[in-house]
Write a protein that holds these residues in place. Sequence first.
Motif, PDB file in Angstrom:
ATOM      1  N   THR A 177      -3.551  47.818  -9.197  1.00 38.99           N
ATOM      2  CA  THR A 177      -4.803  48.417  -9.545  1.00 38.99           C
ATOM      3  C   THR A 177      -6.077  47.656  -9.186  1.00 38.99           C
ATOM      4  N   ARG A 202      -9.826  45.133 -22.907  1.00 35.76           N
ATOM      5  CA  ARG A 202      -8.370  46.030 -23.555  1.00 35.76           C
ATOM      6  C   ARG A 202      -9.025  47.285 -23.805  1.00 35.76           C
ATOM      7  N   TRP A 203      -9.976  47.686 -24.482  1.00 34.18           N
ATOM      8  CA  TRP A 203     -10.414  48.977 -24.919  1.00 34.18           C
ATOM      9  C   TRP A 203     -11.687  49.418 -24.462  1.00 34.18           C
ATOM     10  N   ARG A 216      -8.986  48.962 -17.895  1.00 37.52           N
ATOM     11  CA  ARG A 216      -8.214  48.388 -19.036  1.00 37.52           C
ATOM     12  C   ARG A 216      -7.244  47.453 -18.484  1.00 37.52           C
ATOM     13  N   LEU A 217      -7.313  46.358 -19.467  1.00 35.07           N
ATOM     14  CA  LEU A 217      -6.382  45.237 -19.063  1.00 35.07           C
ATOM     15  C   LEU A 217      -5.233  45.253 -20.303  1.00 35.07           C
ATOM     16  N   ARG A 218      -4.309  44.701 -19.989  1.00 32.26           N
ATOM     17  CA  ARG A 218      -2.972  44.677 -21.188  1.00 32.26           C
ATOM     18  C   ARG A 218      -3.054  43.408 -21.226  1.00 32.26           C
ATOM     19  N   SER A 219      -3.899  42.546 -21.667  1.00 36.08           N
ATOM     20  CA  SER A 219      -4.112  41.110 -21.924  1.00 36.08           C
ATOM     21  C   SER A 219      -4.624  40.848 -23.374  1.00 36.08           C
ATOM     22  N   ILE A 220      -4.126  40.130 -24.285  1.00 37.19           N
ATOM     23  CA  ILE A 220      -4.488  39.716 -25.608  1.00 37.19           C
ATOM     24  C   ILE A 220      -5.568  38.601 -25.463  1.00 37.19           C
ATOM     25  N   ARG A 235     -12.051  43.484 -26.419  1.00 38.09           N
ATOM     26  CA  ARG A 235     -11.926  44.863 -26.252  1.00 38.09           C
ATOM     27  C   ARG A 235     -12.910  45.286 -25.181  1.00 38.09           C
TER      28      ARG A 235
END
Length: 72
Positions: free
Chosen positions: A21, A36-37, A46-50, A54
């Motif tokens: 990416t 995240r959102w 968009r990140l896929r990390s907690i 958002r």
Amino acid sequence: MTDLHGGRRRGLLFEAEDGRTRFLVEAGTPPVVVGRWPPRDPHSVRLRSILASRQHVRIHADGDGFAVEDAG
């Protein structure tokens, strides 16, 4: 007029850890929102990390420089 950059585009290039990416922030483009959102815009990332909120950060070209702002 002489092109000092050899026709290359100027901006900030960001690359994800997975190397798949990438996104470029340059003058004349809309701000990039990363999170995240993020909004459903084609220039959002968009990140896929907690660890990220958002809408974590907004990055945009600001005259001759760049600005990084808290988006959320």
